[in-house]
Scaffold this active site. Structure first.
Site, PDB file in Angstrom:
ATOM      1  N   LYS B  78       0.694  -1.279  -0.011  1.00 45.20           N
ATOM      2  CA  LYS B  78      -0.063  -0.013  -0.114  1.00 45.20           C
ATOM      3  C   LYS B  78       0.938   1.175   0.001  1.00 45.20           C
ATOM      4  O   LYS B  78       1.910   1.232   0.745  1.00 45.20           O
ATOM      5  CB  LYS B  78      -0.913   0.056   1.339  1.00 45.20           C
ATOM      6  N   SER B 153      -9.615   1.612   2.844  1.00 42.12           N
ATOM      7  CA  SER B 153      -8.722   2.124   1.928  1.00 42.12           C
ATOM      8  C   SER B 153      -7.707   1.449   1.232  1.00 42.12           C
ATOM      9  O   SER B 153      -7.053   1.943   0.267  1.00 42.12           O
ATOM     10  CB  SER B 153      -8.173   3.349   2.872  1.00 42.12           C
ATOM     11  N   SER B 177      -9.632  -0.691   7.165  1.00 35.57           N
ATOM     12  CA  SER B 177      -9.242  -0.679   5.854  1.00 35.57           C
ATOM     13  C   SER B 177      -8.108  -1.787   5.365  1.00 35.57           C
ATOM     14  O   SER B 177      -8.069  -1.599   4.101  1.00 35.57           O
ATOM     15  CB  SER B 177      -8.174   0.661   6.049  1.00 35.57           C
TER      16      SER B 177
END
Lengths: 476, 486
Positions: B78, B153, B177
């Site tokens: 990420k 996210s 997330s």
């Protein structure tokens, strides 16, 4: 109307740890811009602070030395505001649970001892510095100072004059120096203070509107600035004016204050506990250890100087007000027993010379041992007190031992009675007029005779012996 | 069978036998990315050359019987994890050209274990979002249904694993997330205990809640990745100094006699029938495998979202203050004053949702509002922590849906941020309490969208999470199913 002055000081002392409070960078002063920095100092994304426990230890020492109550659980909080010298957009400080609260120190002004309350001591990180280009509308950021550990010491509004404020500041300065937790350098800003000043009609409880005073980088300037500001506020109030709450900058050259910001912004720092740092628990053992390591403090040393060395309070206060000066004095005392005489020399000759040369006691070329030897030479009659001052000048200039100076410059006192008597007789014979005056009862001319002798001997004649011989010779 | 479609543990076995090289695996994954990335959009930055060089280095290590437990395995991160020399944007325009000079501790650990870093994955800007629709560089598509969101996210992290664009990935979880996108994309996602994985180098959203964790194709891979990234770090004062157990060793333990708690609030109104049914099925399977079911209540579950949307924005408002245009990141062109530089740089650099949360957080911390909002939210957080304490006194793990419903169509909820916030209602409590949570694929909706099964455990109970998930995964038998859309 009579007014009462109310002053509170906020003192910032940079802690002299080798590394910064939340990273491993050096705290060394004067390095090229942005060289003592790392991703944390620069506030890069993703970095996290790690507390330097030594900074906490230093703060604990200060808390103990100022009779504070130490909070066992310490919380670091974020103080949020934007400024280019603040890389994270917040300063890590303490808010709700500072390291220490409710302390006091004693100051002495005009022979009166007064206790000044300390509201709190908290730990925080210093910000960086902005360097403004004079020619262009450009500013540069130097983050070397970012993260240098600071303690902020907030006093109660207990101070009533510029003199008291200066005495209080001196006392805190002496304490941090004795504890060796701050280098105390006011020019470089490692020990600095802001003052909150207000006036109120005598007898009234409620505080008047205060102003905040900044940029006072010496004890003298603190006192001058406060005294100026007190006068300004008093004149204003007597004229029926109102004091505006604002931040003022002291201009030491002009000898006056001027507003730093025209409009006082209402700051909301949005303090909240820093989630990156866990609470610091200060254990009983930690405090006990710090207590054990606590050195003798200025008040204790002053007391000792008065009681054990029988120094007058005045001498004791001045000598112990500066740790290095007191150390110097005590180092000399190991080689010369008369404390009062040594104190006199330090407080007159030494301090004056250092001040004229803008020199620190620690870099004084005359070592305490050499000063003690110099006094020893006077006591032994090897040199006179007057010659000693000449020798002292030479010692300051060259750093040489007094014995060597005396030998090299041939300054040994002439204490040979035969030699002096010979000269005395010559002088008496050569000045019949003055002899006549003496015999007529004008004893003042004795000064003339001794003066002649000193001229002949370049000041080296033993003055006591000279006096004695002249009296004998003239009374014949 | 294409190499890219295999799991980490399968490929590690092949690598150590010399049956395949790290370069071959990386090339296979890169070819897969070339083929599907245009339809998925999981990557923000792909480091093709860097990955091949790392793979070659891994091969050399393996050749001399060295190399760590992840040697030669191509992973992706990420874009919230700082990577030395590799652009790290946090999904924001304000960091569009930011290249960190250092590796996050988690990244350094993966590199030490021999992993090959393919690149950086899409995410909601500064991890603020639940659909990955708040990314400055585009919205990734759900591999199971391309016009659906992949969650957020860590949307890119979930989509990339589901689409076989990496063997496994790392995400971060602040309010769900990792688990929520894992659930939407049909992969395994684990949020470790707060303090288990160092946050050093994790671009902070909400510091007291953020945690890195793995997204993987199956539970065994999850254990392997977690093993490598866990552990105390001196650079993170909130990381906890307790030993890291052998997570893979926990996998075969089964669930016989395990007390499985079922918190009733997690099954109440708002949970879609298809989701509830799939989760019930999972619970039945656990029971059949010998687990003992315990009915529980976590009475403050409802308040989690409200408290979260005070605490997280409050911390974020402060954490994001450093993006001021002074030292790095976006700076507006030719500002007239310092204030204008701040205002314009931040106005131009941040997206709508980030601005919204900075505003909320700033408000919540303001003098006069602090007690009513921030302090109150912290009190709610304490109540939630107590809920968990009491619940875990009665059970070993808790199971529930991950989210009330499956993924939605891209753009469908754009005008209603509140309804998006509410999709985190079942994942937020674990962050508030700091306990670990795992999302395991447990079925599909009629429309073919994956459904997740959440398992939560007490602090540092990751072994139990993995043990339960592994048992259920075997019972369910759906691991390895691939999206037909690709």
């Amino acid at each position: 109307m009579e007014f009462e002055t109310v002053i509170g000081l906020e003192v910032h002392a940079q802690l002299s740890t080798d590394t910064k409070i939340f990273c491993g960078c050096s705290t060394e002063f004067g390095k090229p811009a942005n060289t003592n920095t790392c991703p944390l100092c620069l506030g890069l994304p993703g970095v996290l602070p790690v507390l330097n426990r030594k900074a906490v230890d230093y703060a604990v020492k200060m808390a103990l030395a100022t009779n504070c109550r130490i909070n066992r659980t310490n919380i670091f909080a974020r103080k949020n505001y934007f400024y280019p010298d603040l890389p994270k957009g917040y300063q890590i400080s303490q808010f709700d649970l500072p390291i220490a609260e409710h302390g006091w120190v004693e100051i002495e002004v005009e022979g009166e001892v007064k206790r000044i309350g300390l509201t709190r001591i908290h730990l925080e990180e210093d910000a960086g510095k902005l360097i403004h280009d004079e020619r262009e509308p450009l500013s540069y950021v130097d983050l070397n100072r970012t993260g240098t550990p600071l303690i902020e010491i907030v006093s109660e509004p207990d101070l009533r004059s510029g003199e008291e404020a200066a005495a209080y500041l001196k006392k805190l300065h002496a304490i941090v120096r004795y504890l060796d937790i701050c280098d105390g350098n006011m020019q470089e800003g490692s020990f600095r203070c802001d003052a909150n000043i207000s006036l109120r009609p005598k007898g009234r409880e409620e505080f008047g509107t205060r102003t905040e005073l900044k940029n006072m980088n010496s004890f003298r300037n603190v006192q001058r600035a406060i005294e100026y500001e007190v006068r300004r506020q008093r004149d204003l109030l007597l004229d029926g004016g109102k004091v505006i709450q604002q931040t003022l900058l002291w201009d030491p050259d002009a000898g006056r204050t001027s507003p730093m910001r025209s409009k006082e912004e209402a700051h909301d720092y949005r303090y909240f506990p820093d989630p990156d740092l866990i609470p610091v628990e200060i254990s009983e053992e930690w405090i006990e250890k710090a207590e054990k390591e606590q050195p003798e403090l200025p008040d204790q040393r002053k007391k000792r100087f008065m009681e054990e060395l029988e120094l007058p309070a005045y001498d004791a206060v001045i000598l112990t007000g500066d740790r290095e000066l007191a150390d110097y004095f005590e180092a000399g005392l190991g080689h010369y027993r008369d404390a009062k005489k040594l104190s006199n020399w330090i407080m007159t000759e030494l301090i004056r010379e250092l001040r004229d040369r803008e020199m620190e006691i620690t870099s004084c070329p005359v070592t305490p041992v050499n000063l003690a030897r110099l006094l020893g030479l006077i006591e032994a009659g090897t040199i006179s007190g007057k010659i000693a001052k000449t020798v002292f000048q030479e010692m300051l200039a060259s750093g040489k031992d007094p014995d060597i100076v005396v030998k090299e410059k041939n300054l040994v006192q002439i204490s040979d009675e035969g030699e002096i008597l010979k000269l005395v007789r010559e002088i008496v014979a050569a000045n019949p007029e003055q002899v006549k005056q003496f015999k007529e009862g004008k004893s003042k001319v004795m000064g003339f005779f001794v003066g002649q002798l000193m001229k002949e001997t370049k000041g080296k004649a033993n003055p006591k012996m000279a006096n004695q011989l002249f009296i004998e010779e003239l009374n014949k | 069978m294409e190499l890219y479609s295999l799991t980490v543990h399968q490929l590690r076995k092949m690598l150590s036998k010399g049956a395949v090289s790290a370069v071959e695996i990386t090339e296979s994954v890169l070819a897969r990315i070339d083929r599907v990335e245009g339809r998925i959009g999981a990557y923000i930055t792909l480091d093709r050359d860097g990955a091949l060089a790392q793979a070659a280095a891994a091969d050399r290590e393996i050749a001399r019987s060295a190399g760590g437990p992840l040697a030669g395995i191509p992973l992706a991160l990420k874009d919230v994890a700082c990577t030395e020399g590799l652009r790290t944007t946090a999904g924001s325009k304000i960091l569009e050209s930011f290249i960190p000079p250092y590796d996050a501790t988690m990244v350094a650990k993966l590199k030490d274990a021999g992993a090959v870093i393919l690149g950086k994955l899409s995410m909601d800007e500064f991890a603020m979002g639940s659909a990955n629709e708040n990314c400055a560089f585009g919205t990734p598509h759900n591999p199971w249904a391309l016009d659906y969101v992949c969650g957020g996210s860590s949307g890119g992290s979930a989509a990339a694993v589901a689409a076989d664009e990496c063997l496994a990935s790392i995400g971060s979880d602040t309010g769900g997330s990792i688990r929520q996108p894992a659930s939407y994309c049909g992969v395994v996602g684990l949020k470790p205990t707060y303090g288990r994985v160092s946050r050093y180098g994790l671009i902070a959203y909400a510091s007291s809640l953020d945690q890195f964790g793995p997204l993987t194709k199956d539970v065994r891979d999850c254990a392997m990745i977690l093993q490598e990234i866990s552990g105390y770090d001196q650079r993170d004062s909130t990381s906890v100094n307790i030993g890291v157990p052998d997570y893979s060793a926990a996998l075969g333990k089964g669930v016989k006699g395990l007390k499985v708690g079922i918190p009733r609030e997690y099954f109440e109104e708002g949970v879609a029938p298809e989701v509830a049914a799939a989760v019930r099925n999972g619970i039945d399977l656990l029971k059949e495998a010998g687990a003992e079911l315990v009915d529980l209540s976590l009475p403050h579950t409802d308040y989690g979202v409200a408290a979260y949307y005070i605490i997280a924005p409050a911390e974020a408002s402060s954490n994001l203050a450093r993006y001021d245009g002074v030292r790095y990141g976006h700076r507006t062109a030719a500002p007239d004053s310092l204030l204008e530089m701040y205002n314009q740089s931040r106005s131009e650099g941040f997206g709508t949702e980030v601005k919204r949360r900075i505003m909320i957080g700033t408000y919540a911390l303001s003098s006069g509002y602090y007690d009513a909002y921030y302090k109150k939210a912290l009190q709610v957080r304490t109540l939630i922590i107590n809920d968990f304490k009491e619940a875990f006194a009665r059970c070993d793990v808790m199971v529930s849906p991950v989210t009330p419903g499956p993924a939605w169509r891209i753009g469908e909820k754009n005008s209603d941020p509140l309804s998006v916030y509410l999709t985190d209602i079942l994942t937020i409590p674990a962050n508030m309490a700091g306990v670990p949570g795992l999302s395991l694929p447990c079925g599909f909706t009629g429309a073919g969208l994956p459904i997740g099964f959440q398992i939560q455990a007490p602090h540092f109970g990751e072994e139990r999470l993995l043990q339960t998930a592994y048992a259920l995964e075997r019972e369910l038998g759906i691991a390895g199913r691939k999206p037909a859309a690709l």
